[in-house]
Design a protein around this motif. Structure first.
Motif, PDB file in Angstrom:
ATOM      1  N   ASP A 230      57.478   1.588  33.012  1.00 40.42           N
ATOM      2  CA  ASP A 230      56.070   1.904  33.220  1.00 40.42           C
ATOM      3  C   ASP A 230      55.887   3.190  34.023  1.00 40.42           C
ATOM      4  O   ASP A 230      56.855   3.817  34.468  1.00 40.42           O
ATOM      5  N   THR A 231      54.650   3.538  34.221  1.00 35.27           N
ATOM      6  CA  THR A 231      54.258   4.560  35.184  1.00 35.27           C
ATOM      7  C   THR A 231      53.268   3.911  36.142  1.00 35.27           C
ATOM      8  O   THR A 231      52.937   2.723  36.007  1.00 35.27           O
ATOM      9  N   SER A 232      52.768   4.674  37.075  1.00 38.91           N
ATOM     10  CA  SER A 232      51.805   4.104  38.024  1.00 38.91           C
ATOM     11  C   SER A 232      50.538   3.619  37.333  1.00 38.91           C
ATOM     12  O   SER A 232      49.779   2.832  37.907  1.00 38.91           O
ATOM     13  N   ALA A 233      50.317   4.048  36.079  1.00 36.29           N
ATOM     14  CA  ALA A 233      49.125   3.619  35.340  1.00 36.29           C
ATOM     15  C   ALA A 233      49.129   2.126  35.050  1.00 36.29           C
ATOM     16  O   ALA A 233      48.078   1.545  34.770  1.00 36.29           O
ATOM     17  N   VAL A 234      50.304   1.479  35.113  1.00 41.18           N
ATOM     18  CA  VAL A 234      50.362   0.049  34.840  1.00 41.18           C
ATOM     19  C   VAL A 234      49.538  -0.734  35.858  1.00 41.18           C
ATOM     20  O   VAL A 234      49.128  -1.874  35.608  1.00 41.18           O
ATOM     21  N   TRP A 235      49.264  -0.116  37.009  1.00 46.14           N
ATOM     22  CA  TRP A 235      48.506  -0.766  38.069  1.00 46.14           C
ATOM     23  C   TRP A 235      46.997  -0.556  37.948  1.00 46.14           C
ATOM     24  O   TRP A 235      46.250  -0.992  38.839  1.00 46.14           O
ATOM     25  N   ASP A 236      46.516   0.096  36.897  1.00 48.98           N
ATOM     26  CA  ASP A 236      45.101   0.479  36.820  1.00 48.98           C
ATOM     27  C   ASP A 236      44.156  -0.677  37.146  1.00 48.98           C
ATOM     28  O   ASP A 236      43.270  -0.557  37.997  1.00 48.98           O
ATOM     29  N   GLY A 237      44.315  -1.803  36.430  1.00 43.27           N
ATOM     30  CA  GLY A 237      43.400  -2.922  36.633  1.00 43.27           C
ATOM     31  C   GLY A 237      43.524  -3.540  38.012  1.00 43.27           C
ATOM     32  O   GLY A 237      42.520  -3.863  38.660  1.00 43.27           O
ATOM     33  N   VAL A 238      44.747  -3.718  38.490  1.00 44.01           N
ATOM     34  CA  VAL A 238      44.974  -4.281  39.818  1.00 44.01           C
ATOM     35  C   VAL A 238      44.395  -3.369  40.892  1.00 44.01           C
ATOM     36  O   VAL A 238      43.746  -3.811  41.837  1.00 44.01           O
TER      37      VAL A 238
ATOM     38  N   ALA B 102      51.701 -16.266  33.341  1.00 44.56           N
ATOM     39  CA  ALA B 102      51.671 -15.056  32.537  1.00 44.56           C
ATOM     40  C   ALA B 102      53.093 -14.554  32.355  1.00 44.56           C
ATOM     41  O   ALA B 102      54.038 -15.056  32.976  1.00 44.56           O
ATOM     42  N   GLY B 103      53.249 -13.533  31.492  1.00 43.69           N
ATOM     43  CA  GLY B 103      54.554 -12.963  31.225  1.00 43.69           C
ATOM     44  C   GLY B 103      54.923 -11.865  32.199  1.00 43.69           C
ATOM     45  O   GLY B 103      54.256 -11.636  33.206  1.00 43.69           O
ATOM     46  N   HIS B 104      56.005 -11.157  31.862  1.00 46.58           N
ATOM     47  CA  HIS B 104      56.593 -10.183  32.780  1.00 46.58           C
ATOM     48  C   HIS B 104      55.606  -9.098  33.203  1.00 46.58           C
ATOM     49  O   HIS B 104      55.627  -8.651  34.345  1.00 46.58           O
ATOM     50  N   TRP B 105      54.770  -8.640  32.277  1.00 47.75           N
ATOM     51  CA  TRP B 105      53.849  -7.546  32.602  1.00 47.75           C
ATOM     52  C   TRP B 105      52.466  -8.065  32.984  1.00 47.75           C
ATOM     53  O   TRP B 105      51.437  -7.546  32.558  1.00 47.75           O
ATOM     54  N   ALA B 106      52.438  -9.089  33.821  1.00 50.21           N
ATOM     55  CA  ALA B 106      51.168  -9.662  34.276  1.00 50.21           C
ATOM     56  C   ALA B 106      50.309  -8.642  34.997  1.00 50.21           C
ATOM     57  O   ALA B 106      49.080  -8.745  34.993  1.00 50.21           O
ATOM     58  N   VAL B 107      50.923  -7.650  35.642  1.00 54.47           N
ATOM     59  CA  VAL B 107      50.126  -6.639  36.356  1.00 54.47           C
ATOM     60  C   VAL B 107      49.249  -5.867  35.380  1.00 54.47           C
ATOM     61  O   VAL B 107      48.200  -5.331  35.782  1.00 54.47           O
ATOM     62  N   ARG B 108      49.639  -5.823  34.119  1.00 51.13           N
ATOM     63  CA  ARG B 108      48.827  -5.162  33.109  1.00 51.13           C
ATOM     64  C   ARG B 108      47.947  -6.143  32.344  1.00 51.13           C
ATOM     65  O   ARG B 108      46.790  -5.855  32.053  1.00 51.13           O
ATOM     66  N   THR B 109      48.480  -7.343  32.023  1.00 50.59           N
ATOM     67  CA  THR B 109      47.740  -8.299  31.203  1.00 50.59           C
ATOM     68  C   THR B 109      46.794  -9.197  31.992  1.00 50.59           C
ATOM     69  O   THR B 109      45.814  -9.693  31.449  1.00 50.59           O
ATOM     70  N   HIS B 110      47.093  -9.435  33.275  1.00 46.80           N
ATOM     71  CA  HIS B 110      46.275 -10.320  34.126  1.00 46.80           C
ATOM     72  C   HIS B 110      45.977  -9.634  35.460  1.00 46.80           C
ATOM     73  O   HIS B 110      46.300 -10.161  36.537  1.00 46.80           O
ATOM     74  N   PRO B 111      45.369  -8.474  35.436  1.00 53.74           N
ATOM     75  CA  PRO B 111      45.184  -7.729  36.687  1.00 53.74           C
ATOM     76  C   PRO B 111      44.302  -8.432  37.706  1.00 53.74           C
ATOM     77  O   PRO B 111      44.568  -8.361  38.917  1.00 53.74           O
ATOM     78  N   GLU B 112      43.232  -9.112  37.261  1.00 57.13           N
ATOM     79  CA  GLU B 112      42.346  -9.793  38.198  1.00 57.13           C
ATOM     80  C   GLU B 112      43.086 -10.901  38.938  1.00 57.13           C
ATOM     81  O   GLU B 112      42.948 -11.047  40.165  1.00 57.13           O
ATOM     82  N   GLN B 113      43.865 -11.678  38.195  1.00 57.63           N
ATOM     83  CA  GLN B 113      44.583 -12.778  38.817  1.00 57.63           C
ATOM     84  C   GLN B 113      45.655 -12.259  39.780  1.00 57.63           C
ATOM     85  O   GLN B 113      45.821 -12.792  40.889  1.00 57.63           O
TER      86      GLN B 113
END
Length: 414
Positions: free
Chosen positions: A9-17, A226-237
């Motif tokens: 990833d890049t730092s963009a994976v954290w956008d939602g979080v 959630a799966g491995h990339w929860a920071v992208r798929t479940h940012p609110e949680q």
């Protein structure tokens, strides 16, 4: 707060979080060396964890630390070393799907006489062997479909191989024991650490997290279904779990007990004696159940366990029996289930229904209906990591049966 990403990833994976956390914190993200807008080292040894820690420390010092650190994947792996070697820079550490390599190595050695268990954990890292093979993975990264599947650019995929080649296997020895990038074995961690367990992660499992336990003075854990990339798929949680960790709300599990006036009080007291935070009430109808759920969520958070306790119906009226024994349970589940699903942290419903002294036909009918209701609920909630138990205790064993069911789930997975 500093957020450190992982591979590929890049730092963009954290956008939602980051958007959620920025409502409360000053959030800083940065690209690991070789990723996004950061320059790449000249050789593979430049990806050694020790160098990653130097980069992280420089970011924290530029921010004016100490900071709360959140790491995912390799961002978490380097975070473990950073908080152990530079505790002065960090207020807390939230680790998401990235164990410390030294912790895992120590765990494997401690369990060397349990080869089946060790093999079950090691096989989760099968892909690393492929990453260590020269040239082959670079060729795979040329395939556009692979890059789309991984939501990654070819530069990040190719450069990211250096993380594995510098820190795993024979080459890792020279990278870790020479130069400024060197790191020693695992050290005790005095900084408060919270692990977010991703229950559907195919790469990092419970044993990887438990490997840290002998090394951490203050360790808590919570789950996100959630799966491995929860920071992208479940940012609110994920963001909510980070905030709860910083606020210290993960120390005690929250248990809701309804039917407190029908035997639920004893259940609640026993669970509270065992360390749970218990909220109890009697709810008469759907509106009352929903109001109770909303109040609990606002004041205490979303519960891990909901015990719907149905006492014996001593009257002869069928409608009263069905309302109490069937609709009472359905109303409680309908009120709390959406909250638990949205939180994506799993959970457990325990439904109890004791035998009637009278109204045998009504009891038999509601008992059969409850069995079908629970069967349907299990199918609907299982994909969200929420389990459902139905107990028909005999005599005075309701408290023991319920506590046993709650604790059995607590020791299990997820």
């Amino acid at each position: 707060m500093v957020l450190a990403h992982g591979f590929p990833d890049t730092s963009a994976v954290w956008d939602g979080v980051a958007r959620r956390l920025a409502e409360r914190f000053h959030v800083v993200r940065y690209d690991l060396r070789g990723f996004g807008g950061s320059e790449a080292p000249r050789d593979v040894d430049g990806y050694a964890v020790g160098w990653l820690v130097e980069d992280l420390a420089a970011v924290v010092e530029a921010v004016g630390g100490p900071v709360h650190l959140v790491g995912h994947d390799w961002g978490s792996t380097q975070g473990w070393v950073a908080v152990a070697e530079r505790p002065d820079l960090f207020r807390s550490f939230v680790s998401i799907s990235g164990p410390d390599l030294g912790h895992v190595g120590s765990w494997v050695r401690r369990n060397r006489w349990r080869p089946v268990k060790v093999a079950g954990v090691v096989r989760r890292s099968w892909y690393i062997l492929g990453f260590l093979v020269p040239v082959a993975p670079e060729l795979v990264w040329r395939v556009p479909a692979v890059r789309r599947m991984l939501h990654a650019g070819r530069r990040e995929l190719v450069n990211g191989l250096g993380l594995y080649r510098a820190n795993v296997g024979r080459r890792a020895g020279s990278a870790r024991t020479s130069g400024k990038g060197a790191t020693a074995g695992p050290k005790r961690v005095s900084v408060p650490v919270h692990q977010v367990e991703l229950t559907a992660d195919p790469y990092v499992v419970r044993e990887h997290l438990e490997a840290a336990e002998p090394w951490v003075e203050q360790l808590t854990r919570s789950t996100v279904h959630a799966g491995h990339w929860a920071v992208r798929t479940h940012p609110e949680q994920v963001a909510r779990h980070i905030e709860d960790a910083i606020d210290g709300r993960h120390g005690r599990r929250l248990v809701v007990v309804t039917g407190a006036g029908s035997g639920g009080g004893a259940v609640g007291r026993t669970l509270a004696d065992g360390g749970a935070q218990v909220v109890g009430a009697d709810v008469a109808d759907r509106a009352a159940a929903q109001a109770f759920a909303d109040d609990v969520s606002e004041r205490y958070g979303v519960p891990e366990v909901v015990v719907a306790n149905v006492g014996p119906h001593v009257g002869a009226d069928w409608r009263e029996a069905v309302d109490a024994k069937l609709w009472g349970v359905a109303n409680v589940v309908r009120a709390f289930a959406p909250l638990m699903v949205e939180r994506a942290a799993g959970g457990h419903f325990v439904v109890t229904a004791r035998r009637d002294g009278t109204a045998r036909h009504a009891h038999a009918t509601t008992k059969t209906a409850l069995r079908m209701l629970i069967r349907c609920l299990k199918g609907e909630l299982r994909p969200h990591g929420i389990t459902v138990s139905l107990i028909f205790p005999d005599g005075g064993t309701v408290t023991e049966d319920v506590v046993r069911a709650v604790n059995a789930r607590r020791r299990g997975y997820p």
